[in-house]
Write a protein that holds these residues in place. Structure first.
Motif, PDB file in Angstrom:
ATOM      1  N   UNK A 130       7.512   0.838  13.115  1.00  0.00           N
ATOM      2  CA  UNK A 130       7.464   1.348  14.485  1.00  0.00           C
ATOM      3  C   UNK A 130       6.010   1.571  14.849  1.00  0.00           C
ATOM      4  N   UNK A 131       5.755   1.807  16.141  1.00  0.00           N
ATOM      5  CA  UNK A 131       4.384   2.045  16.570  1.00  0.00           C
ATOM      6  C   UNK A 131       3.764   3.241  15.876  1.00  0.00           C
ATOM      7  N   UNK A 132       4.533   4.310  15.715  1.00  0.00           N
ATOM      8  CA  UNK A 132       4.001   5.507  15.070  1.00  0.00           C
ATOM      9  C   UNK A 132       3.634   5.218  13.614  1.00  0.00           C
ATOM     10  N   UNK A 133       4.442   4.410  12.935  1.00  0.00           N
ATOM     11  CA  UNK A 133       4.109   4.051  11.554  1.00  0.00           C
ATOM     12  C   UNK A 133       2.929   3.089  11.520  1.00  0.00           C
ATOM     13  N   UNK A 134       2.805   2.251  12.555  1.00  0.00           N
ATOM     14  CA  UNK A 134       1.627   1.404  12.662  1.00  0.00           C
ATOM     15  C   UNK A 134       0.366   2.229  12.812  1.00  0.00           C
ATOM     16  N   UNK A 135       0.440   3.314  13.608  1.00  0.00           N
ATOM     17  CA  UNK A 135      -0.704   4.208  13.766  1.00  0.00           C
ATOM     18  C   UNK A 135      -1.118   4.807  12.423  1.00  0.00           C
ATOM     19  N   UNK A 136      -0.138   5.357  11.712  1.00  0.00           N
ATOM     20  CA  UNK A 136      -0.446   5.982  10.425  1.00  0.00           C
ATOM     21  C   UNK A 136      -1.012   4.957   9.444  1.00  0.00           C
ATOM     22  N   UNK A 137      -0.444   3.764   9.462  1.00  0.00           N
ATOM     23  CA  UNK A 137      -0.949   2.707   8.579  1.00  0.00           C
ATOM     24  C   UNK A 137      -2.396   2.368   8.923  1.00  0.00           C
ATOM     25  N   UNK A 138      -2.702   2.241  10.211  1.00  0.00           N
ATOM     26  CA  UNK A 138      -4.064   1.943  10.631  1.00  0.00           C
ATOM     27  C   UNK A 138      -5.048   3.006  10.198  1.00  0.00           C
ATOM     28  N   UNK A 287      -8.442  -6.673   3.036  1.00  0.00           N
ATOM     29  CA  UNK A 287      -8.079  -6.359   1.643  1.00  0.00           C
ATOM     30  C   UNK A 287      -7.228  -5.101   1.493  1.00  0.00           C
ATOM     31  N   UNK A 288      -7.231  -4.237   2.498  1.00  0.00           N
ATOM     32  CA  UNK A 288      -6.539  -2.955   2.384  1.00  0.00           C
ATOM     33  C   UNK A 288      -5.137  -2.981   2.992  1.00  0.00           C
ATOM     34  N   UNK A 289      -4.747  -4.105   3.589  1.00  0.00           N
ATOM     35  CA  UNK A 289      -3.434  -4.191   4.234  1.00  0.00           C
ATOM     36  C   UNK A 289      -2.307  -3.945   3.230  1.00  0.00           C
ATOM     37  N   UNK A 290      -1.157  -3.488   3.702  1.00  0.00           N
ATOM     38  CA  UNK A 290      -0.017  -3.245   2.801  1.00  0.00           C
ATOM     39  C   UNK A 290       0.419  -4.510   2.069  1.00  0.00           C
ATOM     40  N   UNK A 291       1.044  -4.314   0.929  1.00  0.00           N
ATOM     41  CA  UNK A 291       1.644  -5.414   0.169  1.00  0.00           C
ATOM     42  C   UNK A 291       3.161  -5.293   0.266  1.00  0.00           C
ATOM     43  N   UNK A 292       3.870  -6.433   0.158  1.00  0.00           N
ATOM     44  CA  UNK A 292       3.336  -7.782  -0.050  1.00  0.00           C
ATOM     45  C   UNK A 292       2.875  -8.416   1.248  1.00  0.00           C
ATOM     46  N   UNK A 293       1.930  -9.325   1.143  1.00  0.00           N
ATOM     47  CA  UNK A 293       1.494 -10.118   2.290  1.00  0.00           C
ATOM     48  C   UNK A 293       2.245 -11.445   2.281  1.00  0.00           C
ATOM     49  N   UNK A 313       2.688  -0.071  -0.223  1.00  0.00           N
ATOM     50  CA  UNK A 313       3.767  -0.297   0.733  1.00  0.00           C
ATOM     51  C   UNK A 313       3.871   0.896   1.680  1.00  0.00           C
ATOM     52  N   UNK A 314       4.192   0.610   2.931  1.00  0.00           N
ATOM     53  CA  UNK A 314       4.433   1.688   3.888  1.00  0.00           C
ATOM     54  C   UNK A 314       5.886   1.682   4.349  1.00  0.00           C
TER      55      UNK A 314
END
Length: 497
Positions: A130-138, A287-293, A313-314
């Protein structure tokens, strides 16, 4: 309308369970029920009529105009649902081996590539749900990036018009929140911004266009302020429906972008429906993006877990796959014409703004983007009519109310977003209703104060509903609260955002 329990009659059945000649397992004493569950007993025709009637009392984008500002409630093409129900997508197990899931992996990879193009940034993760989880991930990516560089940055700047999830995400990510003011034009106040940005600033979270429906006129200067201080820019993609295919956040200077697939690309989400919040980033953050890609390796698509700097993973598995299918179908349907989606959304919003700005106050007198904010402050001052009264009366015209009391910097705010999927006839009907409500505020204010008049449920006392919530049926002990007096109070809270 009676509740299903109130329609129940002992001995009636809508179904029968098969009886098998199998041993009855022994249930431990501590887990046994003392009494059978009291379930409603009702015949199948009555059951169907009950739930059909309930469905007709539920408002949705398929039943009427839904101008909920900042939530982008637009039509979901039915082809999306047909595609997502293809057996190869619908029946796929999350742990399916890669060799047997090539079609799904290819769709995800191609969606990543499309989103990267739209953002103007090279790397994408679909995982946030969700957008809110995208915010936290960012923000977690920000933290990992600066930790990798050996920098201890503690502060994140958020605009005073931000969605409520922005400051919440900043706090959850362990950063110190700093709020920047809005100037008289509806832009970020540059003087205020310069005073707070320093070597401890990790970044800025910004929606552009903002929740005021205005594109910030100083976005390049804002980017320079943060980049010169070594900070990062985060783009809240909640309002991407205004600029998708026209301008790209990466070109504006943003380093991290989240998409709301359920807003921009038609995924239905009202009433708690599924969402998707993919993020796009610059090369140095990949390089810091969640896995798996999801990667394309020769002729095969596969999941890559070998990312030693990843934040991990998020979300379970790879993300909300059904949302990916619908969004990819929507993007491919538009193709190169995706720009038209945003252009029509902006055109519709400015048309409505032109029709309504004289009857209601306009806090910032500028051309808007895909949405705009009016104020009922004059109606309240002259006639005692609030934004809540306007919203409740709109329900009598079979329109969903707009977002009210948000953004918080506008008193008696009415935040309206028509989207691109509404024809001129619907916009005119909505405008006429809003104009008639403004006239009634002066001539028949009591009509508005007691609205809605034509809905199955009349105006509720929201304070009592919150304080005396009844969430289960109590049979003989079920309370009757309708006779209790309502509590008078002034509503000045964020609604609908």
């Amino acid at each position: 309308m009676k509740l299903i329990y109130e329609r129940s009659q002992a001995g009636r059945r809508a179904s029968a369970l098969p009886r098998h000649d199998l041993p009855v397992p022994e249930v431990p004493v501590e887990l046994r029920r003392g009494h059978p569950p009291r379930l409603p007993e009702i015949a199948e025709p009555e059951l169907l009529r009950h739930f059909t009637k309930l469905s007709t009392r539920t408002f949705g984008i398929d039943t009427g105009f839904y101008p909920l500002g900042s939530c982008t409630m637009k039509h979901n093409p039915r082809v999306n649902e047909r595609v997502v129900n293809l057996p190869g997508f619908r029946d796929l197990h999350p742990l399916q081996e890669e060799e047997a899931a090539q079609g799904a992996l290819e769709l995800m990879w191609r969606l990543q590539e499309a989103l990267a193009t739209l953002a103007g940034l090279p790397a994408v993760s679909l995982q946030p749900a969700a957008g809110s989880q995208g915010e936290l991930t960012g923000l977690m990516l920000m933290r990992a990036y600066f930790a990798d560089r050996g920098e201890d940055r503690r502060k994140v700047v958020v605009a005073d018009t931000a969605h409520g999830t922005n400051p919440a995400s900043v706090t959850m990510a362990g950063y110190e929140l700093q709020k920047v003011e809005t100037d008289e034009r509806g832009n970020i106040d540059l003087a205020d911004l310069r005073e707070m940005v320093d070597g401890e600033t990790a970044g800025l979270m910004l929606t552009n266009p903002s929740t005021l429906g205005l594109f910030d006129e100083h976005i390049e200067e804002i980017a320079s302020i943060f980049h010169e201080a070594g900070g990062l820019l985060y783009y809240d993609g909640a309002n991407l429906n205004a600029v998708c295919g026209i301008s790209r956040p990466g070109d504006m200077g943003f380093d991290i972008v989240h998409f709301n697939l359920h807003k921009t690309f038609s995924q239905p989400h009202g009433g708690g429906g599924p969402g998707g919040g993919p993020i796009a980033v610059r090369d140095r953050l990949e390089p810091f993006l969640p896995v798996p890609a999801v990667v394309h390796d020769g002729e095969m698509f596969r999941l890559d877990y070998d990312r030693p700097k990843s934040i991990g993973k998020v979300r379970g598995f790879c993300g909300p796959f059904g949302v990916f299918v619908r969004s990819y179908a929507y993007i491919r349907s538009y193709g190169p014409g995706l720009r038209e989606m945003s252009e029509v959304a902006v055109l519709n919003a400015n048309y409505l703004l032109a029709r309504l700005k004289d009857a209601y106050e306009l806090p910032f007198d500028r051309l808007c983007m895909h949405e705009f904010v009016l104020s009922a402050r004059r109606l309240k001052r002259e006639h005692g009519i609030t934004a809540l009264d306007v919203a409740k009366r709109l329900m009598d015209y079979d329109f969903h109310p707009p977002t009210i009391y948000f953004p918080l910097i506008v008193p008696e705010a009415l935040m309206i977003e028509p989207t691109e999927t509404e024809p001129k006839e619907t916009l005119d009907e909505f405008a006429e209703a809003m104009l008639e409500i403004a006239r009634d505020a002066a001539e028949r204010p009591e009509l508005l104060k007691k609205a809605p008049h034509k809905r199955p449920v009349r105006r509720v006392d929201e304070v009592k509903a919150a304080k005396r919530a009844v969430v289960r049926y109590g049979f003989e002990d079920h309370p009757e609260l309708s006779a209790e007096p309502a509590e008078a109070r002034e509503l000045e809270a964020q609604k609908g955002a």
